[in-house]
Design a protein around this motif. Structure first.
Motif, PDB file in Angstrom:
ATOM      1  N   VAL A  86       4.431   4.073  -7.120  1.00  0.00           N
ATOM      2  CA  VAL A  86       5.416   4.295  -8.178  1.00  0.00           C
ATOM      3  C   VAL A  86       5.728   2.994  -8.919  1.00  0.00           C
ATOM      4  O   VAL A  86       5.765   2.965 -10.153  1.00  0.00           O
ATOM      5  N   VAL A  87       5.933   1.925  -8.176  1.00  0.00           N
ATOM      6  CA  VAL A  87       6.223   0.637  -8.818  1.00  0.00           C
ATOM      7  C   VAL A  87       5.042   0.188  -9.669  1.00  0.00           C
ATOM      8  O   VAL A  87       5.218  -0.323 -10.781  1.00  0.00           O
ATOM      9  N   GLY A  88       3.827   0.394  -9.185  1.00  0.00           N
ATOM     10  CA  GLY A  88       2.649   0.049  -9.975  1.00  0.00           C
ATOM     11  C   GLY A  88       2.568   0.851 -11.258  1.00  0.00           C
ATOM     12  O   GLY A  88       2.234   0.312 -12.324  1.00  0.00           O
ATOM     13  N   GLN A  89       2.891   2.156 -11.184  1.00  0.00           N
ATOM     14  CA  GLN A  89       2.874   2.988 -12.392  1.00  0.00           C
ATOM     15  C   GLN A  89       3.967   2.562 -13.377  1.00  0.00           C
ATOM     16  O   GLN A  89       3.737   2.523 -14.581  1.00  0.00           O
ATOM     17  N   LEU A  90       5.161   2.264 -12.851  1.00  0.00           N
ATOM     18  CA  LEU A  90       6.259   1.838 -13.724  1.00  0.00           C
ATOM     19  C   LEU A  90       5.962   0.498 -14.394  1.00  0.00           C
ATOM     20  O   LEU A  90       6.384   0.257 -15.527  1.00  0.00           O
ATOM     21  N   ALA A  91       5.250  -0.369 -13.695  1.00  0.00           N
ATOM     22  CA  ALA A  91       4.911  -1.670 -14.266  1.00  0.00           C
ATOM     23  C   ALA A  91       3.727  -1.571 -15.219  1.00  0.00           C
ATOM     24  O   ALA A  91       3.451  -2.510 -15.970  1.00  0.00           O
ATOM     25  N   GLY A  92       3.028  -0.438 -15.189  1.00  0.00           N
ATOM     26  CA  GLY A  92       1.879  -0.273 -16.071  1.00  0.00           C
ATOM     27  C   GLY A  92       0.636  -0.971 -15.583  1.00  0.00           C
ATOM     28  O   GLY A  92      -0.308  -1.165 -16.346  1.00  0.00           O
ATOM     29  N   LYS A  93       0.631  -1.362 -14.322  1.00  0.00           N
ATOM     30  CA  LYS A  93      -0.531  -2.040 -13.757  1.00  0.00           C
ATOM     31  C   LYS A  93      -1.049  -1.224 -12.577  1.00  0.00           C
ATOM     32  O   LYS A  93      -0.303  -0.935 -11.648  1.00  0.00           O
ATOM     33  N   PRO A  94      -2.309  -0.863 -12.602  1.00  0.00           N
ATOM     34  CA  PRO A  94      -2.847  -0.084 -11.481  1.00  0.00           C
ATOM     35  C   PRO A  94      -2.953  -0.943 -10.220  1.00  0.00           C
ATOM     36  O   PRO A  94      -3.093  -2.164 -10.281  1.00  0.00           O
ATOM     37  N   ILE A  95      -2.868  -0.277  -9.086  1.00  0.00           N
ATOM     38  CA  ILE A  95      -3.014  -0.962  -7.804  1.00  0.00           C
ATOM     39  C   ILE A  95      -4.494  -1.218  -7.567  1.00  0.00           C
ATOM     40  O   ILE A  95      -5.297  -0.283  -7.536  1.00  0.00           O
ATOM     41  N   GLU A  96      -4.865  -2.464  -7.431  1.00  0.00           N
ATOM     42  CA  GLU A  96      -6.263  -2.816  -7.185  1.00  0.00           C
ATOM     43  C   GLU A  96      -6.542  -2.783  -5.693  1.00  0.00           C
ATOM     44  O   GLU A  96      -5.735  -3.264  -4.891  1.00  0.00           O
ATOM     45  N   SER A  97      -7.682  -2.222  -5.331  1.00  0.00           N
ATOM     46  CA  SER A  97      -8.046  -2.117  -3.926  1.00  0.00           C
ATOM     47  C   SER A  97      -9.541  -2.334  -3.771  1.00  0.00           C
ATOM     48  O   SER A  97     -10.335  -2.001  -4.663  1.00  0.00           O
ATOM     49  N   ASN A  98      -9.924  -2.880  -2.644  1.00  0.00           N
ATOM     50  CA  ASN A  98     -11.337  -3.047  -2.330  1.00  0.00           C
ATOM     51  C   ASN A  98     -11.937  -1.777  -1.745  1.00  0.00           C
ATOM     52  O   ASN A  98     -13.146  -1.675  -1.593  1.00  0.00           O
ATOM     53  N   GLU A  99     -11.079  -0.809  -1.413  1.00  0.00           N
ATOM     54  CA  GLU A  99     -11.541   0.454  -0.848  1.00  0.00           C
ATOM     55  C   GLU A  99     -11.847   1.442  -1.967  1.00  0.00           C
ATOM     56  O   GLU A  99     -11.222   1.401  -3.023  1.00  0.00           O
ATOM     57  N   PRO A 100     -12.787   2.351  -1.730  1.00  0.00           N
ATOM     58  CA  PRO A 100     -13.027   3.387  -2.740  1.00  0.00           C
ATOM     59  C   PRO A 100     -11.848   4.361  -2.783  1.00  0.00           C
ATOM     60  O   PRO A 100     -11.079   4.449  -1.816  1.00  0.00           O
ATOM     61  N   PRO A 101     -11.685   5.079  -3.873  1.00  0.00           N
ATOM     62  CA  PRO A 101     -10.578   6.044  -3.959  1.00  0.00           C
ATOM     63  C   PRO A 101     -10.680   7.099  -2.861  1.00  0.00           C
ATOM     64  O   PRO A 101     -11.778   7.520  -2.492  1.00  0.00           O
ATOM     65  N   LYS A 102      -9.537   7.541  -2.371  1.00  0.00           N
ATOM     66  CA  LYS A 102      -9.496   8.562  -1.326  1.00  0.00           C
ATOM     67  C   LYS A 102      -9.868   9.918  -1.930  1.00  0.00           C
ATOM     68  O   LYS A 102      -9.405  10.269  -3.000  1.00  0.00           O
ATOM     69  N   THR A 103     -10.683  10.677  -1.195  1.00  0.00           N
ATOM     70  CA  THR A 103     -11.068  12.012  -1.647  1.00  0.00           C
ATOM     71  C   THR A 103     -11.103  12.954  -0.455  1.00  0.00           C
ATOM     72  O   THR A 103     -11.175  12.529   0.695  1.00  0.00           O
ATOM     73  N   GLY A 104     -11.025  14.237  -0.741  1.00  0.00           N
ATOM     74  CA  GLY A 104     -11.215  15.262   0.268  1.00  0.00           C
ATOM     75  C   GLY A 104     -10.236  15.195   1.421  1.00  0.00           C
ATOM     76  O   GLY A 104      -9.024  15.099   1.240  1.00  0.00           O
ATOM     77  N   GLY A 105     -10.791  15.235   2.626  1.00  0.00           N
ATOM     78  CA  GLY A 105      -9.982  15.241   3.837  1.00  0.00           C
ATOM     79  C   GLY A 105      -9.186  13.968   4.030  1.00  0.00           C
ATOM     80  O   GLY A 105      -8.063  14.009   4.538  1.00  0.00           O
ATOM     81  N   VAL A 106      -9.737  12.848   3.629  1.00  0.00           N
ATOM     82  CA  VAL A 106      -9.019  11.572   3.766  1.00  0.00           C
ATOM     83  C   VAL A 106      -7.774  11.580   2.884  1.00  0.00           C
ATOM     84  O   VAL A 106      -6.702  11.136   3.300  1.00  0.00           O
ATOM     85  N   LEU A 107      -7.896  12.123   1.687  1.00  0.00           N
ATOM     86  CA  LEU A 107      -6.762  12.202   0.774  1.00  0.00           C
ATOM     87  C   LEU A 107      -5.693  13.152   1.315  1.00  0.00           C
ATOM     88  O   LEU A 107      -4.497  12.847   1.279  1.00  0.00           O
ATOM     89  N   MET A 108      -6.124  14.288   1.861  1.00  0.00           N
ATOM     90  CA  MET A 108      -5.169  15.245   2.441  1.00  0.00           C
ATOM     91  C   MET A 108      -4.458  14.637   3.648  1.00  0.00           C
ATOM     92  O   MET A 108      -3.252  14.810   3.816  1.00  0.00           O
ATOM     93  N   PHE A 109      -5.202  13.920   4.511  1.00  0.00           N
ATOM     94  CA  PHE A 109      -4.611  13.285   5.688  1.00  0.00           C
ATOM     95  C   PHE A 109      -3.614  12.221   5.266  1.00  0.00           C
ATOM     96  O   PHE A 109      -2.545  12.083   5.862  1.00  0.00           O
ATOM     97  N   PHE A 110      -3.937  11.461   4.219  1.00  0.00           N
ATOM     98  CA  PHE A 110      -3.028  10.434   3.709  1.00  0.00           C
ATOM     99  C   PHE A 110      -1.728  11.068   3.250  1.00  0.00           C
ATOM    100  O   PHE A 110      -0.631  10.621   3.626  1.00  0.00           O
ATOM    101  N   TRP A 111      -1.784  12.124   2.421  1.00  0.00           N
ATOM    102  CA  TRP A 111      -0.559  12.733   1.903  1.00  0.00           C
ATOM    103  C   TRP A 111       0.213  13.468   2.988  1.00  0.00           C
ATOM    104  O   TRP A 111       1.436  13.546   2.930  1.00  0.00           O
TER     105      TRP A 111
END
Length: 83
Positions: free
Chosen positions: A30-55
């Protein structure tokens, strides 16, 4: 360097895996979105089961946080602040 350090490390890893502190990642997003700067990460974006487990862990973390807040406020308003 000693067994207490190893024990502390394993406890910290268990807490991290359990997701009890994952709501802080939502605050980060949320803070990254409000600041207008995306969060940079060395990991690939979460997808599928990993994304569901994260949320799922984020929602559980939020539920535990709300429960702890409710218990704390209830104790404060009922005058149960002594041990």
């Amino acid at each position: 360097n000693n067994y207490f350090a190893v024990f502390t490390f394993y406890v910290a890893m268990a807490v991290e895996f359990s997701g009890l502190m994952h709501f802080s990642y939502v605050i980060q997003l949320v803070v990254g979105q409000l600041a207008g700067k995306p969060i940079e990460s060395n990991e690939p974006p979460k997808t599928g089961g990993v994304l569901m487990f994260f949320w799922f862990r984020v929602i559980v973390s939020l539920a535990v946080l709300c429960f702890a807040l409710a218990v704390t406020l209830s104790a404060l308003f009922n005058g149960q602040t002594t041990i």
